[in-house]
Design an enzyme around this catalytic site. Structure first.
Site, short mmCIF file in Angstrom:
data_model
loop_
_atom_site.label_atom_id
_atom_site.label_comp_id
_atom_site.label_asym_id
_atom_site.label_seq_id
_atom_site.Cartn_x
_atom_site.Cartn_y
_atom_site.Cartn_z
N GLU B 62 0.82 -1.22 0.00
CA GLU B 62 0.00 0.00 0.00
C GLU B 62 0.85 1.26 0.00
OE1 GLU B 62 -0.59 -2.60 1.95
OE2 GLU B 62 -2.70 -3.19 1.71
N PHE B 124 -11.91 -7.98 13.58
CA PHE B 124 -10.77 -8.38 12.74
C PHE B 124 -10.42 -7.24 11.77
CE2 PHE B 124 -9.23 -10.48 8.79
CZ PHE B 124 -8.00 -10.87 9.28
N GLN B 125 -9.15 -6.89 11.73
CA GLN B 125 -8.63 -5.82 10.87
C GLN B 125 -9.30 -4.47 11.11
OE1 GLN B 125 -8.39 -7.40 6.81
NE2 GLN B 125 -6.35 -8.14 7.32
N LYS B 174 -17.60 -1.49 5.66
CA LYS B 174 -17.94 -2.45 4.61
C LYS B 174 -19.43 -2.43 4.28
CE LYS B 174 -16.93 -7.19 3.25
NZ LYS B 174 -16.28 -8.46 3.63
N MET B 483 23.71 9.61 3.33
CA MET B 483 23.50 10.87 4.04
C MET B 483 23.76 10.69 5.54
SD MET B 483 23.01 13.97 3.56
CE MET B 483 22.02 14.70 2.27
C1 LIG Z 1 11.85 6.15 6.06
C2 LIG Z 1 13.12 6.82 6.44
N1 LIG Z 1 13.95 6.24 7.34
C3 LIG Z 1 15.11 6.84 7.66
C4 LIG Z 1 15.46 8.05 7.11
C5 LIG Z 1 16.76 8.73 7.54
N2 LIG Z 1 17.67 8.85 6.38
C6 LIG Z 1 17.78 9.98 5.68
S1 LIG Z 1 18.84 9.86 4.39
C7 LIG Z 1 19.22 8.27 4.82
C8 LIG Z 1 20.21 7.49 4.02
C9 LIG Z 1 19.69 7.13 2.69
O1 LIG Z 1 20.58 6.20 2.11
P1 LIG Z 1 20.45 5.82 0.60
O2 LIG Z 1 19.04 5.51 0.25
O3 LIG Z 1 21.43 4.76 0.28
O4 LIG Z 1 20.80 7.16 -0.15
P2 LIG Z 1 22.19 7.99 -0.14
O5 LIG Z 1 22.11 8.99 0.97
O6 LIG Z 1 23.30 7.02 0.03
O7 LIG Z 1 22.21 8.66 -1.47
C10 LIG Z 1 18.50 7.87 5.95
C11 LIG Z 1 18.61 6.55 6.58
C12 LIG Z 1 14.55 8.62 6.21
N3 LIG Z 1 14.79 9.80 5.63
N4 LIG Z 1 13.42 7.98 5.86
#
Ligand SMILES: Cc1ncc(C[n+]2csc(CCOP(=O)(O)OP(=O)(O)O)c2C)c(N)n1
Lengths: 171, 569
Positions: B62, B124-125, B174, B483
């Site tokens: 979803e 349920f659900q 529903k 990042m």
């Molecule tokens: C759902 C979610 N969980 C955690 C984060 C924290 N977060 C921000 S950037 C990042 C790293 C992303 O890594 P990647 O997808 O490999 O991209 P890169 O920065 O290496 O280009 C994380 C964990 C987020 N923004 N969203």
């Protein structure tokens, strides 16, 4: 500072939840909130008393409330000429000796005794929040067993001394 | 006797199931596509959908469905429509709702709910979907009478797409979808509390026009409000008429052509030096449709300290929220700009200022240095730009690659940039590309993803394969949560706590398992050839670029710092 905001809202399921949510989302502390009917069918009136740092916070709050689809009108009446009332029920310990003294306090505050038992009285008092607080302080030494306050409900007086209502509608 | 039989028969003709009414209402709203996932509570809706004639895209999760709907909405400007079942189906769309609310994306989302008779019994659900989604929707409804479907749906589309757009959720027990009812043909919208202001206050427009004639260093900060209002042409006309330089927010990119001589660049945490110095030094700041997000402003104490601030926004609550504003203009960005263009005030004396901004840009462009023999991520984004002529639709995930895409892919046209700004939702990029490609089947759509975020929603490769969507999946694979790794390097003493992948699947084999062509790429030469090949093919291709892990996104405004204190310039 204390802000007072009144709202008229569509009486629909979930409205109150949406409104209180907004306050908690922005971590503003609601001091009291009252909800009830208004002069129009299906429209409720809400009065919120809220603790804020400054005017900007109230303004922001007012704008956020106004964004809610079911909120029809928001008025920030802080510092305006208003009629504001709260009701409190106070159950106070009242030995036979203390009773006369307590009655003498009730009189000037225009409270009334609404229930009596062997060792306690229930007093009902209405008025502005300050008055109620003063009254509670006077009763405290006798021993307050239970206290229930409704929170403030308010609207603007018909005539305003100040330069008009700060009516933050959508514009 | 005969008469009553006739009456009965007449009733039958008029009564329809709630689900049928729902779908008819969607047709009235000219819905051309639904994203969703079936389940018990929405079986009646899916049964009606079986032969309703509205195409439906079956996501693989979803969350994929709702991000795809967001991508579709960003590109078309029309509300994306989603159906999810009750309980877990509904909770799986929570991230997408929060994302859409903060980035103002119009959605109309239907969730199934247990039957009215058992609501509140922990059936349920069952989940309290209204309770869960109240803080993350513009509005939500629960249907309590099937004859309300036409009105509620009409209101939902109106609310989602007018004023400041956002997600609206309709929870459908529903039995409401099953019960027969007589649908109202011409439902009347009943929203006395909702009247978005679109026409700006003329006095404020005059005030801004006067301020402009006095200004020496005017600057326009253009946000995504430009795109929602379809105000890009008006923005350009106004900037050119008044000779005002323009900077963009992350989400606004494309609202003003990147190759225009008045365009200075993106501002904010990873924006360019000239744009951020422009914000610091300007004497009149005109914010159009941006919300002064903290990633844009940096430390507010140092933000635009010498400027008078004008703010044009459809949402009055945004004006003065973060930055004190002298000239508030509530209204539609296009209407405001057209009124401003029609003013007869004097132009600002801005040529020295524009020269200064260009000098800053020349002295401090985005730059990167080849440090190792490894492929560099910035190069890949530059390559994508040059090989698509800046004409592609680009979606991204969240992280370093997102910032490099914003920096190096110059957008010359609006509605081509799909990214998760306010919420920063990893897992957004791939499903968003699906929605974007479905919105514009003939466009080149590139999904720029990190290897981390790709793994959050990669099951949607199934949708891409099934519908043969010719998306170019660009994985910027640094074998790390880049990042996070960068922040740990900079602010946490190089303690790489859980940010480096020591194990990773072969993305190429993974794509191939879905029947999607894929290549692993390690050199610039391979990059050029494979990118060209991928762009020439009318089919999905995954390009797995193995890039230098230690690259950082620069320049940067460190948290707590002012925009003028950029590092790595
Ligand atoms: C759902 C979610 N969980 C955690 C984060 C924290 N977060 C921000 S950037 C990042 C790293 C992303 O890594 P990647 O997808 O490999 O991209 P890169 O920065 O290496 O280009 C994380 C964990 C987020 N923004 N969203």
């Amino acid at each position: 500072m204390k802000g007072i905001i009144t709202l008229t809202v569509m009486n629909r399921p979930g409205v109150l939840n949406r409104i209180t949510n907004l306050f908690s989302k922005r971590s503003y502390n609601i001091e009291s909130i009252t909800v009830g009917g208004s002069e129009q069918e299906n429209i409720s009136r809400i009065t919120v008393v809220v603790q804020v740092q400054n005017e900007t916070e109230i303004e922001q709050m007012t704008k956020q409330l106004n964004k809610q689809i079911d909120v029809i009108k928001v008025t920030d009446i802080t510092g305006q000429a208003m009629v504001a009332r709260e009701l409190a029920l106070i159950k106070v310990t009242a030995s036979t000796q203390a009773r006369a003294e307590i009655y003498s306090l009730i009189e000037p505050f225009r409270g009334s005794v609404v229930d009596i038992s062997r060792d306690s009285l229930v007093i009902q008092i209405t008025g502005e929040a300050d008055k109620i607080e003063a009254f509670i302080e006077l009763l405290r030494p006798y021993g307050i067993k239970e206290l229930a306050r409704t929170g403030t409900t308010a609207f603007l007086r018909g005539t305003q001394r100040s330069q008009g209502v700060k009516n933050i509608s959508i514009v | 006797m005969q008469k009553s039989a006739l009456a009965e028969c007449k009733d039958e003709v008029l009564l329809k199931s709630g689900a049928d009414i729902l779908l008819e209402s969607l047709k009235k709203e000219e819905v051309e596509l639904i994203f969703g996932y079936p389940g018990g509570a929405v079986l009646p809706i899916y049964d009606s959908l079986y032969d309703a004639g509205i195409p439906h895209i079956l996501a693989r999760h979803e969350q994929g469905a709702i991000h795809a709907a967001e991508g579709y909405a960003r590109i078309t400007g029309k509300p994306g429509v989603v159906i999810a079942t009750s309980g877990p189906g509904a909770t799986n769309i929570v991230t997408g709702l929060a994302d859409a609310l903060i980035d103002s994306i119009p959605l109309v989302v239907f969730t199934g709910q247990v039957a009215t008779g058992v609501i509140g019994s922990d059936a349920f659900q069952e989940a309290d979907v209204l309770g869960i989604t109240t803080p993350i929707t513009k509005h939500n409804y629960q249907v309590r009478d099937p004859k309300d479907f036409p009105r509620i749906i009409k209101e939902a589309f109106y609310i989602a797409s007018s004023g400041r757009p956002g997600p609206v959720l309709i929870d459908v027990p529903k039995d409401m979808a099953v019960l027969p009812a007589q649908a109202e043909e011409e439902p009347v919208i009943n929203l006395p509390g909702y009247q978005p202001t679109t026409t700006p206050n003329y006095l404020q427009i005059k005030k801004l026009s006067e301020a402009l004639s006095q200004a020496k260093k005017p600057l326009i900060l253009a946000g995504a409000g430009i795109l929602f209002a379809k105000a890009h042409d008006s923005l350009r006309a106004f900037a050119e008429q008044q000779n005002i330089p323009v900077v963009h927010t992350l989400l606004g990119l494309g609202g003003f052509p990147a190759d225009h001589s008045l365009f200075i660049g993106m501002a904010g945490m990873h924006g360019c030096y000239a744009a951020n110095m422009g914000l610091t030094d300007c004497d009149l700041l005109i914010n159009i449709g941006a919300r002064f997000d903290d990633r844009l402003t940096g430390n507010l104490k140092h933000f635009a300290p010498n400027a008078a601030v004008a703010h044009i926004d459809i949402d009055p609550a945004e004006i003065g929220k973060n930055v004190p504003t002298q000239i508030p203009i509530v209204g539609d960005a296009k209407e405001a700009l057209d009124l401003l263009i029609a003013q007869e005030g004097g132009k600002p004396e801005s040529s020295a200022w524009i020269t200064q901004l260009h000098e800053w840009n020349e002295a401090h462009p985005y730059r990167y240095k080849r440090t190792s023999g490894k492929l560099l991520p910035q190069y890949v984004l530059q390559l994508l730009h040059s090989q698509t002529g800046g004409e592609a639709i680009v979606t991204t995930d969240v992280g370093q690659h997102q910032m490099w895409a914003a920096q190096y892919y110059g957008f010359n046209k609006p509605h081509a940039w799909v990214t998760s700004g306010g919420l920063g939702t990893m897992g957004f990029g791939l499903p968003a590309a699906i929605g974007a490609q479905l919105a514009q089947p003939d466009a080149t759509v590139a999904a720029v993803l990190g290897d981390g975020g790709f793994q959050m929603t990669l099951q949607e490769l199934g949708v891409i394969a099934e519908h043969k969507l010719p998306i170019k999946i660009i994985v910027i694979n640094n074998h790390a949560l880049g990042m996070v790794r960068q922040w740990q390097e900079t602010f946490y003493n190089e303690r790489y706590s859980h940010s480096i992948f020591t194990s990773q699947p072969s993305f190429v084999k993974l794509a191939e398992a879905y029947g999607i062509k894929a290549y692993e790429i390690k050199t610039e030469k391979e990059a050029e050839e494979r990118m060209a090949e991928a762009l020439s093919l009318k089919e999905p291709v995954l390009l797995d670029f193995h890039v230098e892990q230690m690259e950082k996104v620069y320049p940067m405004v460190a948290p707590g710092k002012g925009l003028h204190e950029m590092e790595g310039v």
